[in-house]
Design an enzyme around this catalytic site. Structure first.
Site, PDB file in Angstrom:
ATOM      1  N   ASN A 261     -10.782 -23.669  31.552  1.00  0.00           N
ATOM      2  CA  ASN A 261      -9.696 -22.865  30.975  1.00  0.00           C
ATOM      3  C   ASN A 261      -8.439 -23.183  31.760  1.00  0.00           C
ATOM      4  OD1 ASN A 261     -11.606 -21.678  29.414  1.00  0.00           O
ATOM      5  ND2 ASN A 261     -11.442 -19.646  30.340  1.00  0.00           N
ATOM      6  N   GLY A 262      -7.310 -23.273  31.085  1.00  0.00           N
ATOM      7  CA  GLY A 262      -6.053 -23.538  31.783  1.00  0.00           C
ATOM      8  C   GLY A 262      -5.460 -24.865  31.336  1.00  0.00           C
TER       9      GLY A 262
ATOM     10  N   TRP B 191      -9.742 -22.921  22.838  1.00  0.00           N
ATOM     11  CA  TRP B 191      -8.514 -22.693  22.069  1.00  0.00           C
ATOM     12  C   TRP B 191      -7.640 -23.889  22.399  1.00  0.00           C
ATOM     13  CZ3 TRP B 191      -6.199 -19.494  18.603  1.00  0.00           C
ATOM     14  CH2 TRP B 191      -4.812 -19.471  18.558  1.00  0.00           C
TER      15      TRP B 191
ATOM     16  N   ARG C  85     -11.473 -13.274  22.075  1.00  0.00           N
ATOM     17  CA  ARG C  85     -10.315 -13.933  22.674  1.00  0.00           C
ATOM     18  C   ARG C  85      -9.716 -14.976  21.745  1.00  0.00           C
ATOM     19  NH1 ARG C  85     -10.752 -13.695  28.536  1.00  0.00           N
ATOM     20  NH2 ARG C  85      -9.795 -15.737  28.702  1.00  0.00           N
TER      21      ARG C  85
ATOM     22  N   GLU D  65      14.544  -6.880  17.024  1.00  0.00           N
ATOM     23  CA  GLU D  65      13.150  -7.015  17.465  1.00  0.00           C
ATOM     24  C   GLU D  65      12.593  -5.666  17.941  1.00  0.00           C
ATOM     25  OE1 GLU D  65      10.916  -9.017  17.012  1.00  0.00           O
ATOM     26  OE2 GLU D  65       9.411  -8.689  18.563  1.00  0.00           O
TER      27      GLU D  65
ATOM     28  N   LYS E 234      -5.223 -14.408  15.603  1.00  0.00           N
ATOM     29  CA  LYS E 234      -4.271 -13.972  14.581  1.00  0.00           C
ATOM     30  C   LYS E 234      -3.791 -15.160  13.775  1.00  0.00           C
ATOM     31  CE  LYS E 234       0.250 -12.111  15.289  1.00  0.00           C
ATOM     32  NZ  LYS E 234       0.989 -10.951  15.721  1.00  0.00           N
TER      33      LYS E 234
ATOM     34  N   HIS F  34      31.333   1.194  10.116  1.00  0.00           N
ATOM     35  CA  HIS F  34      31.607   0.805   8.729  1.00  0.00           C
ATOM     36  C   HIS F  34      30.667   1.491   7.750  1.00  0.00           C
ATOM     37  CE1 HIS F  34      34.609  -1.984  10.067  1.00  0.00           C
ATOM     38  NE2 HIS F  34      33.756  -2.453  10.964  1.00  0.00           N
TER      39      HIS F  34
ATOM     40  N   GLU G  63       6.717  -1.122  13.184  1.00  0.00           N
ATOM     41  CA  GLU G  63       5.472  -1.805  12.824  1.00  0.00           C
ATOM     42  C   GLU G  63       4.235  -1.073  13.349  1.00  0.00           C
ATOM     43  OE1 GLU G  63       5.209  -5.661  14.631  1.00  0.00           O
ATOM     44  OE2 GLU G  63       3.668  -6.355  13.254  1.00  0.00           O
TER      45      GLU G  63
HETATM   46  C1  F6R Z   1       5.800  -8.796  14.316  1.00  0.00           C
HETATM   47  C2  F6R Z   1       5.006  -9.959  13.900  1.00  0.00           C
HETATM   48  C3  F6R Z   1       5.419 -10.679  12.667  1.00  0.00           C
HETATM   49  C4  F6R Z   1       5.331 -12.198  12.853  1.00  0.00           C
HETATM   50  C5  F6R Z   1       5.592 -12.894  11.506  1.00  0.00           C
HETATM   51  C6  F6R Z   1       5.575 -14.406  11.638  1.00  0.00           C
HETATM   52  O1  F6R Z   1       5.297  -8.178  15.464  1.00  0.00           O
HETATM   53  O2  F6R Z   1       4.030 -10.327  14.543  1.00  0.00           O
HETATM   54  O3  F6R Z   1       6.690 -10.297  12.260  1.00  0.00           O
HETATM   55  O4  F6R Z   1       6.275 -12.576  13.812  1.00  0.00           O
HETATM   56  O5  F6R Z   1       4.646 -12.503  10.569  1.00  0.00           O
HETATM   57  O6  F6R Z   1       4.322 -14.870  11.996  1.00  0.00           O
HETATM   58  P1  F6R Z   1       4.162 -16.332  12.590  1.00  0.00           P
HETATM   59  O7  F6R Z   1       4.926 -16.368  13.877  1.00  0.00           O
HETATM   60  O8  F6R Z   1       2.694 -16.505  12.790  1.00  0.00           O
HETATM   61  O9  F6R Z   1       4.738 -17.306  11.608  1.00  0.00           O
END
Ligand code: F6R
Length: 608
Positions: free
Chosen positions: A101-102, A75, A27, A481, A603, A504, A488
């Site tokens: 949590n919360g 977190w 998580r 987006e 991430k 164009h 992706e």
């Molecule tokens: C797309 C994606 C990436 C991030 C980009 C910025 O799905 O996840 O395009 O948006 O790498 O990352 P951050 O927001 O962590 O600066």
């Protein structure tokens, strides 16, 4: 998004707590801790960093004896990641230890109330308020104290509580944050998620909001707020550990898409108090705002697409000119920056190298900086003059979904806040925007409930070779987006165009059978978009349209339509993005793509 584990039984608690926390590592977290009753008092050990740091500190639990305890992986939301801010948080005398949590939304007011009564605080967390309040109200009956605390706190919580006076019990309670109770033989458990306890039991109670569980070695009793016993049937969990980690979803991305109503609600609601937006810690004043001649927005990838929406929204609401830049361009192009410029930095991780470098460059040139970040204590959050956190929780999937949606939510909060500070909104407009903003989570939920329609469309088109996304105004930003998400994770070639640009040149790429996704959510541009749709249809394109519920005439010109609920123009992107994410997800999963991609826990994108 933190992890909670609790144990009461005949075995040493600490090794099990560590094992359980390990199962919740997926998580994402930034620190960990345990509290165990050692026969005389509560022993609390916490450490910033990986769980391994805590494990080494207490020799895999051997140094913390005792058979009742709670553990937590945190977190950070309130207060940076640090030993002191980690959970368990403890009351003044050390009698109560709490894992949480919360978000306790009114923690500052409660904290000040307690400080005036002589209670001293050691951490910056909202959770410490719960521990201190428990001690403040405790007169010998834990349940009475818990009920008093629940009557005071506002927000979302899953709480695990132990008290040195009652070492034969664990207390658990929740509201809007998951918590389960595991039922064993002469031992019982609590956890924020099933994987933490699967090694010992598959029989659980799911706690409902404001139910108070008193957990003892011999059994579990669940009460309501009037101290009436609630009968409950245990549930037998069939999931394997991997499925359980993903909350029963096949991929983290699906789980995170589905978490969006909650993430957006968690981001918005603590910031609206008595009909006003309250952005704690924002030092930007109305006078400073008046001095800005321009706002620059810098970000990468999806965060840059949020920036494109923010440009439309901020210009419309504040009438300050806004320029959006990809961070990797901004930093190398000698932008015209001085102290009359506000630079808005958007980043989920708070560590993206180009975004960080662009922000440093802006600061060097004298600009004021404000960041929208998901990771507390990250470099961008630390170095910007002001920061507003998106409370999305850790995002594990590589493709951002819930962070994107919460970034949009913060953009709306900020735009309304700034427009109000600079006197650009009437009281009626202000109230109307807030009403729309607060309605977004339910509307997102409604779209998610309709996801089978998108799944069907994906099943018709997952073999597409090229996909074009077209739209005007905010729908153009959303096209970008949608296109990024699709390529992706599904590896299908796709491009996004401002619909008026097609003629164009690019229209030559649209041929018989080419899939075009046409976004037509803006009423004032609807007819123009229909002309664009007719242009691509004339070249043989298959068109999937998306519009709001009232525009049924779109059905005459497109092959399929997906309807989204109505909201005010500027907030449409929060709804438009959901079917786009779902479409990309379903297409990729039908193609068998590696959607979540192997990643390391939370991430953190650092791309040079
Ligand atoms: C797309 C994606 C990436 C991030 C980009 C910025 O799905 O996840 O395009 O948006 O790498 O990352 P951050 O927001 O962590 O600066």
């Amino acid at each position: 998004m933190c992890g909670i584990v609790g144990y009461i039984g005949g075995d040493p608690a600490a090794p099990f707590l560590l094992q359980g926390l390990e199962k919740l590592e997926y998580r994402g977290y930034d620190s960990a801790g345990v509290a165990v009753y050692d026969g005389t008092s509560l022993r609390v050990v916490k450490a910033k960093g990986r769980l391994q740091v805590l494990k080494d500190l207490i020799h895999d639990g051997k140094d913390v004896p005792g058979t009742v305890g709670i553990g937590h992986t945190r977190w950070a939301t309130h207060g940076a990641p640090s030993d002191i801010n980690s959970h368990p948080q403890v009351s003044d005398s050390g009698k109560f230890a709490v894992v949480h949590n919360g978000i306790i939304e009114n923690y500052l007011a409660l904290k000040q109330h307690l400080i005036r009564r002589g209670v001293s605080f050691v951490s910056e967390t909202d959770t410490e308020v719960v521990a201190q309040l428990l001690e403040y109200y405790y007169k010998g009956d834990i349940m009475d104290a818990v009920i008093k605390v629940l009557q005071k706190v506002e927000g979302s919580y899953a709480l695990g509580i132990i008290c040195a006076d009652k070492p034969d019990q664990l207390v658990a309670v929740r509201k809007d944050s998951p918590l389960i109770i595991g039922l064993g033989q002469e031992e019982n458990f609590i956890a924020s998620d099933v994987p933490a306890i699967l090694s010992r039991t598959r029989d659980i109670y799911r706690l409902n909001d404001n139910e108070i569980a008193i957990i003892q070695r011999e059994g579990v009793r669940i009460y309501d707020m009037d101290k009436e016993l609630i009968p409950k049937e245990p549930v037998h969990v069939e999931w394997d550990v991997t499925a359980a980690e993903k909350g029963g979803y096949e991929h983290f991305m699906a789980k995170e898409i589905m978490e969006q109503p909650k993430a957006v609600r968690d981001t918005i609601s603590p910031r609206i108090k008595d009909g006003r937006i309250v952005l704690d810690n924002i030092t930007l004043t109305a006078d400073q705002l008046k001095t800005f001649r321009k706002i620059f927005i810098v970000a990468c990838g999806s965060a840059y697409h949020v920036g494109m929406v923010a440009k439309y929204v901020l210009e419309k609401m504040t009438r300050i000119p806004v320029e959006v830049d990809v961070a990797s361009e901004f930093r190398y192009r000698e932008p015209i920056i001085d102290e009359k410029v506000l630079v808005l930095v958007i980043s989920q991780s708070g560590e993206t190298a180009d975004t960080l470098a662009a922000m440093r460059e802006a600061k060097r040139l004298g600009a004021r900086t404000l960041s929208i970040v998901n990771v507390v204590g990250s470099s961008i959050a630390n170095e910007s003059d002001d920061v507003i956190y998106t409370w999305a929780g850790p995002e594990i999937a590589v493709a951002t979904t819930k962070a994107y949606s919460t970034q949009l939510a913060v953009v709306y909060l900020l735009a309304i806040y700034m427009a109000d500070l600079s006197g650009c909104l009437t009281a009626e407009e202000y109230a109307a925007y807030l009403t729309e903003l607060q309605a977004l989570p339910d509307k997102i939920e409604k779209i998610l409930q309709n996801r089978e329609n998108i799944q069907y469309l994906a099943s018709q088109h997952f073999n597409a070779k090229d996909v074009f996304f077209i739209g005007r105004n905010l729908d153009y930003a959303m096209s970008l987006e949608g296109s990024l998400k699709l390529k992706e994770i599904s590896y299908i070639h796709s491009d996004a165009y401002a619909a008026g640009e097609l003629k164009h040149g690019t229209i030559s790429l649209v041929e018989d059978g080419t899939l075009v996704i046409a976004l037509a959510t803006h009423q004032n541009l609807f007819d123009k978009m229909m002309s664009n749709v007719k242009e691509v249809k004339a070249r043989g394109a298959v068109v999937l349209g998306m519009t709001t519920e009232n525009n049924t005439q779109i059905e005459q010109v497109t092959d399929h339509v997906f309807y989204i609920p109505q909201t005010c123009d500027v907030m449409l992107p929060s709804l438009t993005v959901i079917p786009l994410q779902l479409f990309a997800y379903y297409v990729a999963s039908m193609k068998g793509c590696d959607i979540d991609k192997p990643r390391n826990l939370a991430k953190s994108v650092t791309v040079e």
